[in-house]
Structure formats: structure tokens, C-alpha cells
Write an enzyme that holds these catalytic residues in place. Structure first.
Site, PDB file in Angstrom:
ATOM      1  N   GLY A 213      -8.551  -7.322  -0.873  1.00  0.00           N
ATOM      2  CA  GLY A 213      -8.962  -7.762  -0.419  1.00  0.00           C
ATOM      3  C   GLY A 213      -7.809  -9.075  -0.380  1.00  0.00           C
TER       4      GLY A 213
ATOM      5  N   ARG B 216       0.690  -0.949   0.033  1.00  0.00           N
ATOM      6  CA  ARG B 216      -0.255  -0.116   0.559  1.00  0.00           C
ATOM      7  C   ARG B 216       1.157   1.347  -0.186  1.00  0.00           C
ATOM      8  NH1 ARG B 216      -5.012  -1.658   3.816  1.00  0.00           N
ATOM      9  NH2 ARG B 216      -5.958  -2.809   2.501  1.00  0.00           N
TER      10      ARG B 216
ATOM     11  N   GLY C  44     -13.500  -3.340   0.581  1.00  0.00           N
ATOM     12  CA  GLY C  44     -14.491  -2.999   0.540  1.00  0.00           C
ATOM     13  C   GLY C  44     -14.992  -1.789  -0.509  1.00  0.00           C
TER      14      GLY C  44
ATOM     15  N   LYS D 137     -19.759 -15.846   2.198  1.00  0.00           N
ATOM     16  CA  LYS D 137     -20.737 -15.220   1.930  1.00  0.00           C
ATOM     17  C   LYS D 137     -22.006 -14.902   0.384  1.00  0.00           C
ATOM     18  CE  LYS D 137     -21.159 -14.227   6.755  1.00  0.00           C
ATOM     19  NZ  LYS D 137     -21.116 -13.216   7.831  1.00  0.00           N
TER      20      LYS D 137
END
Length: 397
Positions: free
Chosen positions: A351, A37, A374, A198
Site C-alpha cells: 500500500g 503488480r 491489507g 489510525k
């Protein structure tokens, strides 16, 4: 969505507040263990230094919950940044107030200052106007290069943009352009690959892209719920029980639209999610009662890989299994390699998926790997990202 770029601003001699995402992992010796990052922010930082701006960097690290926490001080980040840019990086122990102001008043053009962890202040995550104003008082121009936090309406990502001319850094601009173009102008066949645990995390993506994609590939934990909806017994596999009916309805909806929905046909199963546990490959029709699926099987790998090699555009968000454990990484890594060989425009969500592509050794062969987990998810869902919306629009775009 075109936003004004830092390259369109006169930054020479100006105090520039640069919001970056330096939320990096630290090892036991409190050294940066993965500087991906930090490296991603360097083009914007190098530009500002070259243009003789006075660069004031603000970032968060971890989740200190609005309180000072020694574990999350940014000193290790300052040390690593200094090594990377080959010039001094001054670090202060505050984010607002007298200490930063005193140091900034003595900065010369081209100097770099790193403020303390912005999440030490409760006003940050509350997007407190007073705190945002205090940050804005430190600078003349605000540059947001932290796409990974753009979905958060915090003081340093959204609030401060109301009090200073606010523009996008090069990383932010690249993310917006790349993700936006892929979604709005994909070359067909356009595939979306979804994995992870999910269905509930990916409903927005499916709904937003259903009109645009040609094929959907679903693996990982979320495939278990689709397979259960199709009538298969899944043993102890992770399933969202309250989403089984929804998965069945969604599968029917996809089919009604004439789209191709690809689900696993075989799975790697185990009685326990542990590295040394017994494992075997079974058909989706034959998952043992006390076993769980932790990866897609070899036949599924072949089917999925063959399919993506025909694609022209692919968005991938979510691994095919528990790739962090070597026995269950083959599905994810094999698909990553198939994408690398496909010749398609390949956009990888941040992620876990970005991490998997890195570990598979093919990160440099992807068209774009998003720095925001996200944030990229919400962008692909079509949601407004507060940190992006707050920036000045590019009237030329």
C-alpha cells in the site's frame, strides 16, 4: 506455514487457472500507468509457459460491485501483459461459460488466456460455491499468486481451491516465507515502525509483535493520538478521539515490558492540508490551536534515523506524514533512506508504504516490499488469510 509450490506440480499440457493481482491503475487513455503488480507475477507466468502449461489467468480490477462496467474491463491489462512477455495474450469477454470454454478447448501448451474481470460477477465476492465450481471447470490445477487478495475469501481466491489441486505461485510463496520468517525468527534488535492515519488499523500488529520487538517507532497520524494521550495539545491534527485512552494504556504497557517507544519530538505543522499552505516546525509541546501536524520534524527524523541504523530487523507499515504532498514528504522519505542504509533485514508493508519507498528511490535496497497492503497487515497481525489457508500444505516443510 509451508504451502505446496507450483514447482512441485506437473503442469505440462495441463490447464492451469492462475489467480493474479492485476488490480493496476489506468490513465485517462485507459492504459496501464503502473505495471508493478503485473511484473511481480511474471516469474510464475514465465515458469508455466516454459513448462508448456495452458495458462488461464484470472484477476479483478477496481470495484465494479458485481456488475459489468466498461471502465474495468481487462483489455488494457492484456495489452500491457502481452508487451511484457513478448507473446500473444488472448482475452475473452467472460469469466465462466461457453466463450472461455470454447477458447480453452483450442489452447496449445504455452498459450496464455486472460479472462474478464472476475468482479463483474456477484458470485465472486460472495464466494458463491456455484460460481467457484464454474471457474474450477475451466482448469486442471489452480495456482494462487495473488497475495494482495489472500485476505479475502472470494470465489477466485478461496472457493475454487476446494475443487482443484491448489498450490502457491512464486510470488505468494515469497510473501509467505519472507513475512513469516521475519515475524517468527527476527534477528535482534527488532524494530517495528508504524505510521499512517489510525491506531485502530495497527492494534493487531502491536498486540501480535509486542512479545517479539525491541523498539517501536510511531509516526504519522497515529502518533498524534499517542501524543494527545501523553497530554499534548494537537490543534487541528488528525486524532482518534475514542482511542486516546487506549493509546495511553498501550504506551504504559509497552513501557512496562521494558520496550522503547519512540514518538515524534517535533512536527511539521500547517493551517491547511494544501501544497501551497504555510508550514513551520514546532515542538510537540507547541502545536498552534488552528494548525495541524502533517509530517515529523527534523529532530524526529534524526532520532528515528539514528535508531533504525542500529536495527538488525525492521518491519515498516505506514508513512510518517502526508508524503503525497511534497512539503510533507521529508519525514517518510528520510526514514526510507535511513532504512536503505541500515544493513538490516527490511520488510515494507504494501500500500502507501510501498509507494513511499518507491518514490524515495530506495525500493531496490529493501529486503522485501510486500505486494499486499491489507493482506500483509493481516498476516503480520497473525490472522489466517483464507486465500493462503485454502492451498495444499507442503508436507516436506
Amino acid at each position: 506455514m509451508n504451502k505446496k509450490s507450483v514447482s512441485e506440480m506437473d503442469v505440462t499440457g495441463k490447464r492451469v487457472l492462475l489467480r493474479v493481482d492485476f488490480n493496476v491503475p489506468l490513465n485517462d487513455e485507459r492504459e496501464v500507468s503502473d505495471d508493478t503488480r503485473i511484473i511481480a507475477s511474471l516469474p510464475t507466468l514465465a515458469y508455466l509457459i516454459e513448462k508448456q502449461a495452458k495458462v488461464i489467468i484470472v484477476s479483478h480490477l477496481g470495484r465494479p460491485k458485481g456488475k459489468y462496467d466498461e471502465r474495468y474491463r481487462l483489455n488494457p491489462v492484456a495489452n500491457r501483459l502481452q508487451e511484457l512477455i513478448g507473446r500473444p495474450v488472448q482475452k475473452v469477454n467472460d469469466c465462466v461459460g461457453e466463450e472461455p470454454k470454447a477458447v480453452i478447448s483450442k489452447m496449445q501448451p504455452g498459450d496464455v488466456l486472460l479472462l474478464e474481470n472476475v468482479r463483474f460477477y456477484p458470485g465472486e465476492e460472495k464466494n458463491d460455491e456455484k460460481f467457484a465450481r464454474s471457474l474450477a471447470e475451466l482448469a486442471d490445477i489452480y495456482v494462487n499468486d495473488a497475495f494482495g487478495t489472500a485476505h479475502r475469501a472470494h470465489a477466485s481466491t478461496e472457493g475454487v481451491a476446494h475443487f482443484l489441486p491448489a498450490v502457491a505461485g512464486f510470488l505468494m510463496q515469497k510473501e509467505i516465507t519472507m513475512l513469516g520468517k521475519t515475524i517468527m525468527q527476527p534477528e535482534h534488535p527488532f524494530f517495528i515502525i508504524l505510521g499512517g492515519a489510525k491506531i485502530s488499523d495497527k492494534i493487531g500488529i502491536i498486540n501480535n509483535l509486542l512479545e517479539k520487538v525491541d523498539d517501536l517507532i510511531i509516526g504519522g497520524g497515529m502518533a498524534n493520538t499517542f501524543l494527545r494521550a501523553a497530554g499534548y495539545e494537537m490543534g487541528k491534527s488528525l486524532i482518534e478521539a475514542d482511542k486516546v485512552d487506549f493509546a495511553g494504556e498501550l504506551a504504559a504497557k509497552i513501557k512496562d515490558r521494558g520496550l522503547n517507544l519512540m514518538l515524534p519530538v517535533d512536527l511539521v505543522v500547517t493551517p491547511a492540508a494544501e501544497p501551497g499552505s504555510e508550514k513551520k516546525v514546532v515542538s510537540v509541546k507547541e502545536v498552534p490551536e488552528d494548525w495541524m501536524a502533517l509530517d515529523i520534524g527534523p529532530e524526529t527524523i534524526e532520532v528515528f534515523s539514528r535508531s533504525v541504523r542500529m536495527a538488525k530487523t525492521v518491519i515498516w507499515n505506514g508513512p510518517m506524514g502526508v508524503f503525497e504532498m511534497a512539503p510533507f514528504s521529508k519525514g517518510t522519505f528520510s526514514l526510507a533512506r535511513a532504512l536503505a542504509e541500515s544493513g538490516a533485514v527490511t520488510v515494507v508493508g504494501g500500500g502507501d508504504t510501498a509507494s513511499a519507498v518507491e518514490k524515495a528511490g530506495v525500493a531496490d535496497r529493501m529486503t522485501h516490499i510486500s505486494t499486499g497492503g491489507g493482506a500483509s497487515l493481516e498476516f503480520i497481525e497473525g490472522k489466517v488469510l483464507p486465500g493462503v489457508a485454502a492451498l495444499l500444505d507442503d508436507r516436506k516443510g
